[in-house]
Design a protein around this motif. Structure first.
Motif, PDB file in Angstrom:
ATOM      1  N   LEU A 133     153.975 147.461 -54.347  1.00  0.00           N
ATOM      2  CA  LEU A 133     152.536 147.667 -54.159  1.00  0.00           C
ATOM      3  C   LEU A 133     151.887 148.200 -55.434  1.00  0.00           C
ATOM      4  O   LEU A 133     150.835 147.715 -55.865  1.00  0.00           O
ATOM      5  CB  LEU A 133     152.286 148.631 -52.998  1.00  0.00           C
ATOM      6  CG  LEU A 133     152.816 148.197 -51.642  1.00  0.00           C
ATOM      7  CD1 LEU A 133     152.683 149.323 -50.630  1.00  0.00           C
ATOM      8  CD2 LEU A 133     152.093 146.954 -51.171  1.00  0.00           C
ATOM      9  N   VAL A 134     152.512 149.187 -56.036  1.00  0.00           N
ATOM     10  CA  VAL A 134     151.980 149.760 -57.275  1.00  0.00           C
ATOM     11  C   VAL A 134     152.040 148.730 -58.389  1.00  0.00           C
ATOM     12  O   VAL A 134     151.088 148.576 -59.152  1.00  0.00           O
ATOM     13  CB  VAL A 134     152.750 151.045 -57.656  1.00  0.00           C
ATOM     14  CG1 VAL A 134     152.378 151.527 -59.046  1.00  0.00           C
ATOM     15  CG2 VAL A 134     152.494 152.126 -56.615  1.00  0.00           C
ATOM     16  N   ARG A 135     153.123 148.001 -58.464  1.00  0.00           N
ATOM     17  CA  ARG A 135     153.258 146.976 -59.513  1.00  0.00           C
ATOM     18  C   ARG A 135     152.180 145.901 -59.367  1.00  0.00           C
ATOM     19  O   ARG A 135     151.582 145.475 -60.349  1.00  0.00           O
ATOM     20  CB  ARG A 135     154.648 146.356 -59.436  1.00  0.00           C
ATOM     21  CG  ARG A 135     154.897 145.410 -60.553  1.00  0.00           C
ATOM     22  CD  ARG A 135     156.332 145.038 -60.664  1.00  0.00           C
ATOM     23  NE  ARG A 135     156.458 144.085 -61.744  1.00  0.00           N
ATOM     24  CZ  ARG A 135     157.445 143.271 -61.895  1.00  0.00           C
ATOM     25  NH1 ARG A 135     158.447 143.307 -61.058  1.00  0.00           N
ATOM     26  NH2 ARG A 135     157.474 142.425 -62.895  1.00  0.00           N
ATOM     27  N   ARG A 136     151.927 145.490 -58.140  1.00  0.00           N
ATOM     28  CA  ARG A 136     150.884 144.486 -57.897  1.00  0.00           C
ATOM     29  C   ARG A 136     149.522 145.019 -58.325  1.00  0.00           C
ATOM     30  O   ARG A 136     148.739 144.321 -58.948  1.00  0.00           O
ATOM     31  CB  ARG A 136     150.876 144.104 -56.415  1.00  0.00           C
ATOM     32  CG  ARG A 136     150.110 142.841 -56.117  1.00  0.00           C
ATOM     33  CD  ARG A 136     150.302 142.371 -54.683  1.00  0.00           C
ATOM     34  NE  ARG A 136     151.710 142.359 -54.307  1.00  0.00           N
ATOM     35  CZ  ARG A 136     152.165 142.776 -53.131  1.00  0.00           C
ATOM     36  NH1 ARG A 136     151.339 143.230 -52.222  1.00  0.00           N
ATOM     37  NH2 ARG A 136     153.446 142.738 -52.856  1.00  0.00           N
ATOM     38  N   PHE A 137     149.255 146.283 -58.008  1.00  0.00           N
ATOM     39  CA  PHE A 137     147.981 146.900 -58.393  1.00  0.00           C
ATOM     40  C   PHE A 137     147.851 146.985 -59.909  1.00  0.00           C
ATOM     41  O   PHE A 137     146.802 146.683 -60.468  1.00  0.00           O
ATOM     42  CB  PHE A 137     147.853 148.292 -57.772  1.00  0.00           C
ATOM     43  CG  PHE A 137     146.632 149.033 -58.229  1.00  0.00           C
ATOM     44  CD1 PHE A 137     145.380 148.717 -57.730  1.00  0.00           C
ATOM     45  CD2 PHE A 137     146.738 150.032 -59.178  1.00  0.00           C
ATOM     46  CE1 PHE A 137     144.254 149.388 -58.163  1.00  0.00           C
ATOM     47  CE2 PHE A 137     145.623 150.717 -59.613  1.00  0.00           C
ATOM     48  CZ  PHE A 137     144.380 150.397 -59.107  1.00  0.00           C
ATOM     49  N   VAL A 138     148.901 147.390 -60.574  1.00  0.00           N
ATOM     50  CA  VAL A 138     148.872 147.529 -62.037  1.00  0.00           C
ATOM     51  C   VAL A 138     148.679 146.173 -62.696  1.00  0.00           C
ATOM     52  O   VAL A 138     147.891 146.038 -63.637  1.00  0.00           O
ATOM     53  CB  VAL A 138     150.157 148.223 -62.545  1.00  0.00           C
ATOM     54  CG1 VAL A 138     150.266 148.153 -64.057  1.00  0.00           C
ATOM     55  CG2 VAL A 138     150.196 149.663 -62.062  1.00  0.00           C
ATOM     56  N   ARG A 140     147.252 143.498 -61.358  1.00  0.00           N
ATOM     57  CA  ARG A 140     145.880 143.037 -61.078  1.00  0.00           C
ATOM     58  C   ARG A 140     144.852 143.778 -61.912  1.00  0.00           C
ATOM     59  O   ARG A 140     143.891 143.196 -62.390  1.00  0.00           O
ATOM     60  CB  ARG A 140     145.538 143.188 -59.594  1.00  0.00           C
ATOM     61  CG  ARG A 140     146.177 142.118 -58.772  1.00  0.00           C
ATOM     62  CD  ARG A 140     145.624 142.118 -57.385  1.00  0.00           C
ATOM     63  NE  ARG A 140     146.304 141.102 -56.616  1.00  0.00           N
ATOM     64  CZ  ARG A 140     146.421 141.107 -55.313  1.00  0.00           C
ATOM     65  NH1 ARG A 140     145.888 142.083 -54.610  1.00  0.00           N
ATOM     66  NH2 ARG A 140     147.054 140.153 -54.708  1.00  0.00           N
ATOM     67  N   SER A 141     145.014 145.079 -62.077  1.00  0.00           N
ATOM     68  CA  SER A 141     144.043 145.831 -62.851  1.00  0.00           C
ATOM     69  C   SER A 141     144.127 145.478 -64.329  1.00  0.00           C
ATOM     70  O   SER A 141     143.159 145.682 -65.070  1.00  0.00           O
ATOM     71  CB  SER A 141     144.231 147.344 -62.657  1.00  0.00           C
ATOM     72  OG  SER A 141     145.454 147.759 -63.211  1.00  0.00           O
TER      73      SER A 141
END
Length: 146
Positions: A133-138, A140-141
């Motif tokens: 989840l954190v990796r996906r957010f990073v 995408r950002s």
């Protein structure tokens, strides 16, 4: 990642068992230097690599030779991320205890204890579950939105 870089999933679970005991002792005694030492253990696993964590070294030297080969292996990235999360909670807890903000120390240590216990007892790694989840957010950002 080559298959030789994958890890025995029993190692992090063993480490979580030791961590559970250490964090329970901290909660019972309030002895923050032990929590600071646990923060160092988390830092070794998170920043230097799981191979350099004292608990991983103990697992490889004492426990693994007595077991058969693992049925499967896992990517070390999620457990390393979990060690980083544990490090953050241990640092916050240490600061809380050391500065007299005992409730902060108790809460941070309790949350780390909960995560370690879930991994040790049930093989459920909260930090590992947070990793994608954190990796996906990073990712995408960091994308170019132009």
């Amino acid at each position: 990642m080559s298959p030789t870089q994958y890890i025995d999933p029993r190692g992090p679970r063993f480490a979580a068992g030791i961590t559970t005991v250490v964090l329970a002792v901290v909660l019972i005694t309030g002895w923050w230097p032990l929590l600071a030492a646990q923060a160092v253990v988390f830092a070794a696993g998170a920043f230097a690599g799981l191979r350099y964590s004292p608990y991983s070294t103990l697992y490889r030297a004492v426990v693994a030779p007595r077991l058969g080969p693992p049925a499967d292996r896992e990517d070390p990235a999620p457990p390393r991320f979990a060690q980083g999360v544990g490090f953050a909670f241990a640092v916050v807890g240490t600061v809380g205890y050391a500065t007299g903000l005992t409730v902060l120390g108790i809460v941070a240590t309790g949350l780390a204890l909960l995560a370690a216990f879930l991994n040790a007892a049930f093989g459920y790694c909260l930090g590992c579950e947070m990793y994608p989840l954190v990796r996906r957010f990073v990712v995408r950002s960091g994308e170019n939105t132009a």
